[in-house]
Design a protein around this motif. Sequence first.
Motif, PDB file in Angstrom:
ATOM      1  N   GLU A  48       0.495  -1.412  -0.447  1.00 55.23           N
ATOM      2  CA  GLU A  48       0.169  -0.141   0.270  1.00 55.23           C
ATOM      3  C   GLU A  48       1.067   0.880   0.120  1.00 55.23           C
ATOM      4  O   GLU A  48       1.678   1.086   0.656  1.00 55.23           O
ATOM      5  N   ASN A  49       0.077   2.118  -0.493  1.00 61.46           N
ATOM      6  CA  ASN A  49       0.643   3.366  -0.689  1.00 61.46           C
ATOM      7  C   ASN A  49       0.383   3.868   0.764  1.00 61.46           C
ATOM      8  O   ASN A  49      -0.219   4.729   0.870  1.00 61.46           O
ATOM      9  N   VAL A  50       1.808   4.534   1.370  1.00 55.11           N
ATOM     10  CA  VAL A  50       0.891   5.084   2.662  1.00 55.11           C
ATOM     11  C   VAL A  50       2.389   6.285   2.844  1.00 55.11           C
ATOM     12  O   VAL A  50       3.527   6.127   2.580  1.00 55.11           O
ATOM     13  N   GLU A  51       2.127   7.771   3.031  1.00 54.47           N
ATOM     14  CA  GLU A  51       2.385   8.729   3.657  1.00 54.47           C
ATOM     15  C   GLU A  51       2.845   9.024   4.483  1.00 54.47           C
ATOM     16  O   GLU A  51       4.052   9.847   4.887  1.00 54.47           O
ATOM     17  N   LYS A  52       2.424   8.777   5.906  1.00 55.44           N
ATOM     18  CA  LYS A  52       2.452   8.998   7.044  1.00 55.44           C
ATOM     19  C   LYS A  52       1.895   8.186   7.784  1.00 55.44           C
ATOM     20  O   LYS A  52       0.605   7.325   7.514  1.00 55.44           O
ATOM     21  N   VAL A  53       2.927   7.624   8.774  1.00 53.76           N
ATOM     22  CA  VAL A  53       2.104   7.347  10.185  1.00 53.76           C
ATOM     23  C   VAL A  53       2.006   7.801  11.575  1.00 53.76           C
ATOM     24  O   VAL A  53       2.592   8.984  11.725  1.00 53.76           O
ATOM     25  N   ILE A  54       0.925   7.832  12.530  1.00 52.11           N
ATOM     26  CA  ILE A  54       0.278   8.649  13.169  1.00 52.11           C
ATOM     27  C   ILE A  54       0.856   7.915  14.559  1.00 52.11           C
ATOM     28  O   ILE A  54       0.160   6.664  14.516  1.00 52.11           O
ATOM     29  N   ILE A  55       1.203   7.663  15.608  1.00 46.87           N
ATOM     30  CA  ILE A  55       1.088   7.537  16.552  1.00 46.87           C
ATOM     31  C   ILE A  55       0.961   7.867  17.793  1.00 46.87           C
ATOM     32  O   ILE A  55       1.376   9.277  18.076  1.00 46.87           O
ATOM     33  N   GLY A  56       0.094   7.337  18.571  1.00 47.59           N
ATOM     34  CA  GLY A  56      -0.535   8.083  19.755  1.00 47.59           C
ATOM     35  C   GLY A  56       1.142   8.181  21.196  1.00 47.59           C
ATOM     36  O   GLY A  56       1.915   7.521  21.068  1.00 47.59           O
ATOM     37  N   GLU A  57       0.372   9.787  21.681  1.00 46.99           N
ATOM     38  CA  GLU A  57       1.258   9.728  22.717  1.00 46.99           C
ATOM     39  C   GLU A  57       0.568  10.254  23.872  1.00 46.99           C
ATOM     40  O   GLU A  57      -0.530  10.907  23.947  1.00 46.99           O
ATOM     41  N   PRO A  58       0.812   9.198  25.153  1.00 43.00           N
ATOM     42  CA  PRO A  58      -0.084   8.879  25.763  1.00 43.00           C
ATOM     43  C   PRO A  58       0.589   9.715  26.547  1.00 43.00           C
ATOM     44  O   PRO A  58       1.825  10.443  26.899  1.00 43.00           O
ATOM     45  N   LYS A  59      -0.505  10.429  26.899  1.00 45.66           N
ATOM     46  CA  LYS A  59      -0.101  11.974  29.096  1.00 45.66           C
ATOM     47  C   LYS A  59      -1.484  11.574  29.885  1.00 45.66           C
ATOM     48  O   LYS A  59      -2.366  11.395  29.482  1.00 45.66           O
ATOM     49  N   GLN A  60      -0.943  12.318  31.130  1.00 44.44           N
ATOM     50  CA  GLN A  60      -1.337  12.272  31.951  1.00 44.44           C
ATOM     51  C   GLN A  60      -2.051  12.939  31.939  1.00 44.44           C
ATOM     52  O   GLN A  60      -2.527  14.604  30.287  1.00 44.44           O
ATOM     53  N   MET A  61      -3.676  13.949  32.488  1.00 46.03           N
ATOM     54  CA  MET A  61      -4.024  14.555  33.099  1.00 46.03           C
ATOM     55  C   MET A  61      -3.959  16.189  32.104  1.00 46.03           C
ATOM     56  O   MET A  61      -4.223  16.870  32.152  1.00 46.03           O
ATOM     57  N   ASP A  62      -2.705  16.381  33.680  1.00 47.81           N
ATOM     58  CA  ASP A  62      -2.424  17.533  33.183  1.00 47.81           C
ATOM     59  C   ASP A  62      -1.417  17.953  32.247  1.00 47.81           C
ATOM     60  O   ASP A  62      -0.641  18.694  31.859  1.00 47.81           O
ATOM     61  N   GLY A  63      -0.919  16.717  31.650  1.00 43.28           N
ATOM     62  CA  GLY A  63      -0.544  17.136  29.876  1.00 43.28           C
ATOM     63  C   GLY A  63       1.142  16.637  29.705  1.00 43.28           C
ATOM     64  O   GLY A  63       1.694  16.461  28.987  1.00 43.28           O
ATOM     65  N   THR A  64       1.665  15.502  31.163  1.00 42.14           N
ATOM     66  CA  THR A  64       3.162  15.308  31.183  1.00 42.14           C
ATOM     67  C   THR A  64       2.837  13.520  30.221  1.00 42.14           C
ATOM     68  O   THR A  64       1.565  13.365  30.757  1.00 42.14           O
ATOM     69  N   PRO A  65       3.606  13.381  29.671  1.00 44.57           N
ATOM     70  CA  PRO A  65       3.642  12.192  29.815  1.00 44.57           C
ATOM     71  C   PRO A  65       3.587  10.874  30.846  1.00 44.57           C
ATOM     72  O   PRO A  65       3.716  11.498  31.878  1.00 44.57           O
ATOM     73  N   SER A  66       2.972   9.910  30.760  1.00 43.83           N
ATOM     74  CA  SER A  66       2.495   8.792  30.971  1.00 43.83           C
ATOM     75  C   SER A  66       3.403   7.797  31.434  1.00 43.83           C
ATOM     76  O   SER A  66       4.214   8.058  30.250  1.00 43.83           O
ATOM     77  N   GLU A  67       2.751   6.803  32.506  1.00 44.34           N
ATOM     78  CA  GLU A  67       4.179   5.719  32.348  1.00 44.34           C
ATOM     79  C   GLU A  67       4.555   5.016  30.807  1.00 44.34           C
ATOM     80  O   GLU A  67       5.417   4.605  30.729  1.00 44.34           O
ATOM     81  N   SER A  68       3.296   4.476  29.910  1.00 45.96           N
ATOM     82  CA  SER A  68       3.517   4.252  28.887  1.00 45.96           C
ATOM     83  C   SER A  68       4.532   5.093  28.180  1.00 45.96           C
ATOM     84  O   SER A  68       4.792   4.609  26.539  1.00 45.96           O
ATOM     85  N   ALA A  69       4.619   6.408  27.640  1.00 43.60           N
ATOM     86  CA  ALA A  69       5.077   7.086  27.451  1.00 43.60           C
ATOM     87  C   ALA A  69       6.732   6.522  26.653  1.00 43.60           C
ATOM     88  O   ALA A  69       6.547   6.274  25.656  1.00 43.60           O
ATOM     89  N   ALA A  70       7.373   6.033  27.503  1.00 47.02           N
ATOM     90  CA  ALA A  70       8.524   5.396  27.284  1.00 47.02           C
ATOM     91  C   ALA A  70       8.712   3.943  26.043  1.00 47.02           C
ATOM     92  O   ALA A  70       9.398   3.997  26.052  1.00 47.02           O
ATOM     93  N   ILE A  71       7.333   3.219  26.737  1.00 47.81           N
ATOM     94  CA  ILE A  71       7.977   2.186  25.728  1.00 47.81           C
ATOM     95  C   ILE A  71       7.501   2.464  24.498  1.00 47.81           C
ATOM     96  O   ILE A  71       8.013   2.197  23.173  1.00 47.81           O
ATOM     97  N   ILE A  72       6.981   3.680  24.066  1.00 46.89           N
ATOM     98  CA  ILE A  72       6.099   4.238  22.691  1.00 46.89           C
ATOM     99  C   ILE A  72       7.732   5.170  22.213  1.00 46.89           C
ATOM    100  O   ILE A  72       8.034   4.934  21.074  1.00 46.89           O
ATOM    101  N   GLU A  73       7.772   5.519  22.980  1.00 47.12           N
ATOM    102  CA  GLU A  73       9.478   6.586  22.798  1.00 47.12           C
ATOM    103  C   GLU A  73      10.487   4.971  22.426  1.00 47.12           C
ATOM    104  O   GLU A  73      10.887   5.088  21.077  1.00 47.12           O
ATOM    105  N   LYS A  74      10.955   3.840  22.423  1.00 50.27           N
ATOM    106  CA  LYS A  74      11.204   3.262  22.110  1.00 50.27           C
ATOM    107  C   LYS A  74      11.243   2.643  21.146  1.00 50.27           C
ATOM    108  O   LYS A  74      11.765   1.541  20.315  1.00 50.27           O
ATOM    109  N   PHE A  75       9.504   2.226  20.605  1.00 49.39           N
ATOM    110  CA  PHE A  75       9.240   1.490  20.009  1.00 49.39           C
ATOM    111  C   PHE A  75       9.555   2.542  18.805  1.00 49.39           C
ATOM    112  O   PHE A  75      10.162   2.584  17.235  1.00 49.39           O
ATOM    113  N   ILE A  76       9.208   4.237  18.401  1.00 48.12           N
ATOM    114  CA  ILE A  76       9.763   5.302  17.613  1.00 48.12           C
ATOM    115  C   ILE A  76      10.708   4.751  16.823  1.00 48.12           C
ATOM    116  O   ILE A  76      11.023   5.415  15.712  1.00 48.12           O
ATOM    117  N   LYS A  77      11.976   4.510  17.828  1.00 42.64           N
ATOM    118  CA  LYS A  77      13.030   4.495  17.477  1.00 42.64           C
ATOM    119  C   LYS A  77      13.652   3.679  16.214  1.00 42.64           C
ATOM    120  O   LYS A  77      14.136   3.895  15.257  1.00 42.64           O
TER     121      LYS A  77
END
Length: 137
Positions: A48-77
Amino acid sequence: MPRILSIDYGLKRTGIAVTDEMQIIASGLTTIASDTLVVFLKEYFSKENVEKVIIGEPKQMDGTPSESAAIIEKFIKIFQKEFPEMKLDRVDERFTSKMAFQTMIDSGLKKNQRKNKALIDEIAATIMLQDYLQYKR
């Protein structure tokens, strides 16, 4: 026009959604085991022709990164190493799982069907992508 793909990445499962070729409608594609995601994406991108990928950014209610943010950052690398040419956007994924569960209720799914966490992940990826499309307009 190429598609946009959305990833709701989790430690065990990953929900995936994709747009139509006109980038108007987001639809759930699948939910897969997270450890098979790179292989799945290589195969999907080859077909398939895909131009962009969107990945969720988990945040707490106050806008700070949630606990799962580190796991997602590792995948993004890993993603950026495997797919250096692919554009990547991050989107706030707060409430998408709750919205996905409510969508299941509103759709009339029985209680047993609503226990399907894989379906929740796929719907959450779809909600993220549809929100992204609306924001883009």
